[in-house]
Design a protein around this motif. Sequence first.
Motif, short mmCIF file in Angstrom:
data_model
loop_
_atom_site.label_atom_id
_atom_site.label_comp_id
_atom_site.label_asym_id
_atom_site.label_seq_id
_atom_site.Cartn_x
_atom_site.Cartn_y
_atom_site.Cartn_z
N SER A 153 12.91 62.73 -27.46
CA SER A 153 13.91 61.92 -28.09
C SER A 153 12.85 61.97 -29.35
CB SER A 153 12.95 60.39 -27.34
OG SER A 153 13.44 59.30 -27.74
N HIS A 170 10.21 60.51 -24.02
CA HIS A 170 9.92 59.53 -23.80
C HIS A 170 9.30 59.06 -22.94
CE1 HIS A 170 13.30 57.43 -25.09
NE2 HIS A 170 14.38 58.14 -24.82
N PHE A 219 16.03 58.19 -19.08
CA PHE A 219 15.03 58.64 -19.90
C PHE A 219 13.85 59.58 -19.36
CE2 PHE A 219 16.59 53.99 -20.85
CZ PHE A 219 16.84 54.42 -22.02
#
Length: 260
Positions: A153, A170, A219
């Motif tokens: 990310s 993340h 995530f």
Amino acid sequence: MLVYPIVDPVAFSMGPLKVHWYGLMYLFGFIAAWGLARFRAEHYKLDWNAEQIGDLIFYGALGVIIGGRVGYMLFYDAHQLLVSPWNLLKLWEGGMSFHGGLLGVAVALLLFAHNNKKPFLQVADFVAPLVPLGLAAGRVGNFINGELWGRVSDVPWAMVFPHADDQARHPSQLYELGLEGLVLFIVVWWYSATPRPAGCVSAIFLIGYACSRLIVECFREPDIQLGFIAFDWMTMGQLLSIPMLLVGISLWWVKRCKPI
């Protein structure tokens, strides 16, 4: 991008014995559950004495540890279980499944309820508000171990996890700490403060955890040994959470969970 705070997973050593933070987080979870159980029994004038609460935490701890470890090896690392079954004993390396622990605790609570002549759903409702803080502590342990990291990310709070690679990811362990731990604790504790039909508090816990896990898994990097389970996006954690969600919704519907 934030810097991942590297912490020695060994909290302290006593000669050849090494005490890991991961294990201490579980100990904290059990102690917190005992304290919260005593508070609930006294504050809400519930039919639980100190001896029963002590036995309950003991039963629950066995269910968490045995179920969590066996569940992890079955759901996430079945090959290693077949090749090296003694890996079941390596708790200090991490590798615990919440869903396995849930099944283990369910069996433990059935035994406790039978031995103490209490209705199972009444016992489960008493236990449900005690669980989330333990889950939060477990995620702290995951974070310290640098495991269960998130997907790549570019968000400002992304971190590079040394055990993964050099890409920012993340901090999904912290997302789980927040949702499965703190938020779920507030919701279930608040909901359980008002008398409800038996099974309703358990239903809220099941629904809340399943929804939190379904969200966070979007995530979190899939386990490397498994990858995506279905449709190139569903993880094992999501797959295992779907039955949990359905059971919670069904229990809620059957019990018509309004204040008594």
